[in-house]
Structure formats: C-alpha cells, structure tokens
Design an enzyme around this catalytic site. Structure first.
Site, PDB file in Angstrom:
ATOM      1  N   CYS A   1       0.361  -0.709  -0.051  1.00 39.86           N
ATOM      2  CA  CYS A   1      -0.184  -0.036  -0.253  1.00 39.86           C
ATOM      3  C   CYS A   1       1.038   1.096   0.321  1.00 39.86           C
ATOM      4  CB  CYS A   1      -0.849  -0.438   0.971  1.00 39.86           C
ATOM      5  SG  CYS A   1      -0.540  -0.620   2.318  1.00 39.86           S
TER       6      CYS A   1
ATOM      7  N   ARG B   1       7.372 -11.072   5.649  1.00 42.46           N
ATOM      8  CA  ARG B   1       6.324 -10.578   6.770  1.00 42.46           C
ATOM      9  C   ARG B   1       7.674 -11.865   7.494  1.00 42.46           C
ATOM     10  NH1 ARG B   1       0.609 -10.155   6.125  1.00 42.46           N
ATOM     11  NH2 ARG B   1       0.549  -8.105   4.527  1.00 42.46           N
TER      12      ARG B   1
ATOM     13  N   GLN C   1       0.592 -11.591  -3.324  1.00 43.52           N
ATOM     14  CA  GLN C   1      -0.732 -11.227  -3.318  1.00 43.52           C
ATOM     15  C   GLN C   1      -1.182 -11.001  -5.169  1.00 43.52           C
ATOM     16  OE1 GLN C   1      -0.551  -8.379  -0.433  1.00 43.52           O
ATOM     17  NE2 GLN C   1      -2.039  -9.780   1.044  1.00 43.52           N
TER      18      GLN C   1
ATOM     19  N   ASP D   1      -2.550  -8.507  -5.404  1.00 41.32           N
ATOM     20  CA  ASP D   1      -2.371  -6.870  -4.046  1.00 41.32           C
ATOM     21  C   ASP D   1      -3.481  -5.962  -5.065  1.00 41.32           C
ATOM     22  OD1 ASP D   1      -3.808  -5.497  -2.415  1.00 41.32           O
ATOM     23  OD2 ASP D   1      -0.888  -5.393  -1.547  1.00 41.32           O
TER      24      ASP D   1
ATOM     25  N   HIS E   1      -5.113  -2.059  -5.130  1.00 41.12           N
ATOM     26  CA  HIS E   1      -5.040  -0.569  -4.187  1.00 41.12           C
ATOM     27  C   HIS E   1      -6.603   0.724  -5.317  1.00 41.12           C
ATOM     28  CE1 HIS E   1      -2.237  -2.165  -2.252  1.00 41.12           C
ATOM     29  NE2 HIS E   1      -2.996  -1.688  -1.023  1.00 41.12           N
TER      30      HIS E   1
ATOM     31  N   LYS F   1     -12.151  -3.588   7.852  1.00 40.81           N
ATOM     32  CA  LYS F   1     -12.472  -4.179   6.373  1.00 40.81           C
ATOM     33  C   LYS F   1     -13.298  -5.618   6.414  1.00 40.81           C
ATOM     34  CE  LYS F   1      -9.296  -7.932   8.424  1.00 40.81           C
ATOM     35  NZ  LYS F   1      -7.442  -8.541   8.394  1.00 40.81           N
TER      36      LYS F   1
ATOM     37  N   HIS G   1      -8.104  -1.337  -0.225  1.00 43.54           N
ATOM     38  CA  HIS G   1      -7.180  -2.201  -0.281  1.00 43.54           C
ATOM     39  C   HIS G   1      -7.602  -3.065  -0.497  1.00 43.54           C
ATOM     40  CE1 HIS G   1      -4.183  -0.011   2.606  1.00 43.54           C
ATOM     41  NE2 HIS G   1      -5.003   0.948   2.819  1.00 43.54           N
TER      42      HIS G   1
END
Length: 635
Positions: A333, A362, A380, A382, A384, A464, A510
């Site tokens: 992000c 992570r 991911q 992912d 946005h 979320k 997100h």
C-alpha cells in the site's frame, strides 16, 4: 414478585429469588435434563446463577452454539483434573476453548508421552462416571492468590497478580480439583461424555519465547457422538489431502531449513501457480485495473509516515545501508500511494485501480510457519483503488461481484462474509472510523449479503470486509479482503484536483481476492486433493505408448496437443503399460491417452479420464472438442 421472560415471549412469576436450574425444572423435564447453562439479559451464566430481579432468561442446551462452548471449556477443566489426579506435581497454566476443541498447558518435570495421554483420557472418563457437581464460589483477589500459592500453583498465582485488586475471582471446583475461571461450566462432570485427547505439543508460558517451556495437551469435545465421528473423519481426510504431502507426491514444491518460510517451486508447481496468476491478471484487466511494479526495499522514513514502523515493526525484515534504515515491504500500500503521488490527478481520473503481483515478506515466528499456509515470503493478488468518498460504495459492490465470480471459477461456492471493525490500536479519528464502517455496511447491504461483525479485528488504518471460503471438507479459510482507508492516503499526502479546483485526499480501498498466492495454492491443493480441474492441472494430458512401434505415433499426438495450447507430455519408456498407467494415476493427471499399433493404424486414441473411467476409443478431433468444452470455465 420476580418476572422472568422466556425466549418464546411467555413470562413466569416467582415470589422469591430463583436459579436458572430451578427455572429449567419449572419449564419441563426435557429442558432440565439437557440444560448446560443459561442467559440472563444476554449474559451467559451457570445453572446455579441466582435471579433476583425481573429479567430475560433463556436456557442453554447442547443444541445451542453456546452450549458447545460450555462443554469444551468444561472439558478443558476435566483434562486438568485428570492430569492432577495422575500427576499431582504437575502445575496447571491456562486452558482455553479453541476451534473444534480446547487445550491446556502444564508444567511437569518430564515430557508427557503418548501412553500418558491415553491414561489421562481414561482417567477423564472415570471422572465423568463419578458425575461430580461443578461448584462455583466467588472470592477476593487476595484470597484466590493465597489459595493457589499454598497449592503450589505458581502459574495460576501469576495470572491472579495481573488482575486488578478490586476484582472478585470465580473459582470452580469438582471433586478435589479447583481452577480459576470466568465460567460458565456444566453443572456436573457427567455432562461431558463426548471427547478425545488429540496430541501433545510444546508451548511457551503466555506465548513468550523467553518464558518457561510448558507442555500443551490438545483435545476435542462435542455435544453428540456423531459430530465427533464426523470431525475425526474430516481430520483423516485432511491428513490425506495435506498439501505438503501432495506437494511432494505431485512434484509441485518443497521447503528447506536453509530458507524457513520460503518456497522452492518445481516446474509443475510453478505451472499451477502461473495458471492462477494469469487467470487473475486477466480478470483484473477486464474490469479496469492497471498493473504496476513497486520496489521491494524502501526507506524507514516512508514506513514511519505510513504508520507501519510504529504499528507493524516486529513483523518487518529490515536492513541498513550507508547509515539509512530500510525495510523489505510487508505490503504494497505505501508503494502504491507513492505511485499515485507521482503526477497530478483529477477527479476525472478516479477511480484509479492499481494492481500488483509482487513479493512481500513478513517476519513470522518460526513456530507459526506451516507449509504454504503460513510463510515469510509471499505474493498477493494485491490492488488498491483510489476513489472519491462518493465512489466507495459502488467500488465495493463491484469488487464483491468480481470476488464472488472468481471464487466460483475456482470451485468454491460457500462464502461467509465478516466485517472487522476498529481495533484498540489504530490511527485516525472516531468520526473517520464511523464513516468508514458505515460505508462498508451500506455496500454489503447493496450486495444483498448477510455478514457477521467482528469487534476489534480491523486493520490499524481501517475496517475491512473478509471473505471466508469453505473447502471440500467444510473448513473455512479467510482469503479475500476489502479494507476501507481514509487515513493512509492523508498521512502520505495523496491528493487529487476536485471539481472546484481544490485539493482533496482520495479514499483508498485495499483489496485482494485470493490473498497470499502461496496460501491459496495450498488451499486449492487440499480442496481438490491434488486432482486439479483440467484448466488448472500442471499436466493436462499424458500420452502413453504400449509398444516401441507405437512410440512415434504417441509423440505425434503429444505435439499436436501442444500446438493446440494444451499442457501435454508423453511417456515413451520401455515399461509395461499397466505400470505407466498406475504411475500417472497417482500423479492425478486428468487424461491418459493410450496408443498401440491398433490405435496407430486406425489413427484413433484410447482415452481414460481421471477416476478410472475408460472413455473408449476416440478420434483426435473428438477428444479435442471434449477438452475445449471442459476448459470453457476458465475463459
């Protein structure tokens, strides 16, 4: 007079204080016999709880979800009782309810053995037969602390020391065993008839690796025997479907100690990965996402401005160069906001949707790592979405439609929706959180969805929506997420030019559908037990020759399939055909083509489909049509 209102709307009058147990008796023998606890004005209580004022009361039985929780909590205490009878020197620590069961941690001078586990379970069944009443008493904090210190239970005494002095403590006793607990519990040990101790494990006191090492005993408990039988059968099936075993059997991937939490993908596994990634990439492109690529390593100052350094630092891998601190990104992000900030955007550009298939890292605890399901390095799907506040609901609805369509294509039909609300540790004002949570609620209503709200489980920057998919064994996996963020774009100074030429901060959504690709592939492997549908299968067709004289024909068929875009290969080894068939059946290949001299001479194919079904003889064009029809699901 005390008026007690029951769930059916009826009311009962009593001229004296009355317990939940006495109310159950007054309702009828059936309810009284099956009662495990009660609710007084919505609060879960023991059967011995006394009602002294007008109240709404319900009786909890083994048919209620709360009843099952009471059973499991009480069985954890029964486990501790059994351990103390067999091993009086053992100290008890904590024993909570977990999904499908419970555990209890113990300190003992030697390691428990599998035989100990059997003996403990046997003693627990003896305690059930005694049908000892479970008695509750409330004492002062100091009295409770003194009791456990005198009993040599240092872990219980330490727990009590962390409780405010003004609080009263509940102690539950059955027979010679007394434990500290908030309750409620079953009225007697005879109510606990369906349970099984599952395994032994190590655990640190209060989860701190610098604290004492304890021994953890896991168990499962149920209201009805058939429920436990079904659960144990599911565990057997899950063992057969374990993605780590199938990963080895199907030659998909492996893990090594030299790279903990990181995956070595083999050619077949990477082929499977690419089918998933390219499918997702195509679906995102179709609905207006722009794919980008951001750096893996970014300076500490960016993570401080975003709030990750303060709120997520312990999970980040960091490094230093030329007296500057850097972090390997745990998420995309902040990088996507930097992408948005490069250049000037107008309200006409919004919504702007950036997607990225990028690796994140992570620093997960080594004890939490588990195959593909919990890793340190992951990718991911992912993305946005930068939009105006007025566009939040329509973008959320559109994302939900896309996510549900994707899950259906991957073979998941049952999706549970949860809305995770503001956590204690968060950034942003209460007003901002109110607006964010309300927008997501409205979006879910417009999608005509039912959802469960999870208090305190949102991200530190916003609430979320979570998408929990159910696999073939009924297990739930949280994959997709849609997070509404008013805060992070403002912290990183993202702006767009509004209609009145003022500068405004965009809202950021997100979102991910499958989440971690590694984890989703693990879920897929277990969902299908390794037998992937044709469009996902690393190898879709294997061509086997019966004799050396049919090898050239087998190779021609293989090459023809490849030219049609199919993932095909041939097995031309000089082995018995039965041996080769068995090998590829174990590899779970969707289609086997067997050719010998007869098939070569007639230009036909003998086709077998996964599952041992013989489709007989086909022409090449006929077989190709079958494959094309089956592959339409992914188009």
């Amino acid at each position: 007079m005390i008026s007690v209102r029951l769930p059916d709307g009826s009311a009962r009058k009593y001229d004296h204080p009355i317990t939940v147990a006495e109310i159950a008796i007054s309702i009828g023998e059936s309810i009284s016999k099956n009662a495990l606890g009660g609710k007084i004005n919505g609060e879960l209580v023991d059967m011995s709880a006394l009602i002294q004022h007008d109240a709404n009361v319900s009786i909890i039985t083994d048919k209620d979800p709360e009843g099952l929780e009471i059973i499991r909590h009480s069985t954890a205490h029964l486990l501790a009782y059994g351990v103390k009878e067999l091993f009086p020197q053992a100290q008890v620590a904590i024993g909570p309810v977990i999904e499908n069961g419970f555990y209890y941690d113990f300190a003992y001078h030697r390691a428990f053995t599998p035989q100990d586990l059997q003996n403990i379970e046997r003693r627990m069944r003896e305690l059930v037969k005694r049908d000892e009443p479970v008695l509750r008493r409330v004492v002062s904090r100091d009295e409770a602390a003194e009791y456990f210190k005198c009993a040599g239970e240092s872990y219980k005494a330490e727990i009590i020391e962390s409780i405010p002095k003004c609080e009263q403590i509940k102690l539950y006793s059955h027979g010679s065993f007394t434990d500290l607990c908030r309750g409620p519990h079953v009225p007697s040990t005879g109510k606990l008839k369906v349970f099984k101790l599952m395994k032994l494990a190590g655990a640190y006191w209060r989860g701190n690796s610098n604290s004492a090492q304890l021994q953890r005993i896991y168990g499962t408990a149920w209201a009805h025997k058939e429920d436990q039988v079904a659960y144990l059968h599911m565990l057997e099936e899950a063992e057969k479907r374990d993605h780590r075993k199938l990963g080895k059997q199907l030659d998909l991937f492996h893990l090594e100690e030299e790279a903990p939490g990181l995956v070595f993908w083999h050619p077949k596994g990477w082929t499977l990965w690419q089918q998933v990634e390219q499918y997702l990439r195509r679906r995102l492109s179709e609905v207006g996402y722009l794919e980008v690529k951001t750096p893996m390593l970014m300076e500490r100052s960016l993570w401080e401005r975003s709030g990750h350094w303060q709120n997520y630092r312990e999970n980040m891998f960091t490094t230093e160069s030329e007296k500057h601190d850097y972090a390997i990104k745990p998420m995309n992000c902040p990088g996507h906001i930097q992408m948005f900030n490069y250049g000037l955007h107008s309200y006409r550009d919004l919504p702007l949707r950036f997607s990225e298939f990028s690796s994140c890292h992570r620093n997960e605890a080594s004890g939490a790592l588990h195959g593909l399901m919990r890793v340190r390095g992951f990718k991911q799907d992912d993305a946005h979405i930068f939009c105006t506040e007025d566009q939040v609901i329509s973008e959320s609805v559109a994302f939900n439609s896309l996510a549900m369509s994707v899950y259906k294509d991957f073979g998941f039909s049952q999706i549970d929706i949860k809305l995770a609300l503001r956590p204690q540790q968060r950034i942003g004002t209460d007003d901002t959180w109110d607006r964010a949570e309300e927008r997501l609620r409205i979006a879910l209503m417009e999608c005509d969805l039912e959802w469960q709200e999870l208090s305190g489980e949102g991200a530190f920057y916003g609430p979320k929506v979570e998408y929990h998919i159910k696999d073939a064994l009924g297990r739930s996996w949280q994959c997709g997420t849609l997070q509404l963020d008013f805060v992070l774009p403002e912290r990183l100074r993202a702006t767009y030019v509004a209609e009145n030429n003022s500068r405004r901060c965009p809202v950021m959504l997100h979102r991910a559908i499958v989440g971690s690709m590694e984890r989703f592939l693990g879920i897929l492997i277990e969902h299908y037990a390794g037998a992937m549908p044709l469009w996902l299968a690393p190898t879709q067709v294997i061509v086997l020759n019966i004799s050396e004289s049919s090898a050239i024909y087998a190779d021609v068929i293989t090459q023809s399939l490849k030219k049609q875009g199919l993932r095909a290969s041939s097995d031309l080894r000089n082995e018995k055909i039965s041996y080769k068939i068995r090998q590829h059946v174990l590899k779970k290949v969707p289609y086997l083509i067997i050719v010998g001299d007869k098939e070569r001479d007639k230009q036909t194919l003998a086709v077998r489909v996964r599952g041992g079904i013989d489709l007989g003889v086909m022409l090449f064009a006929e077989f190709l049509d079958r494959l094309r029809n089956e592959l339409k699901v992914s188009e």
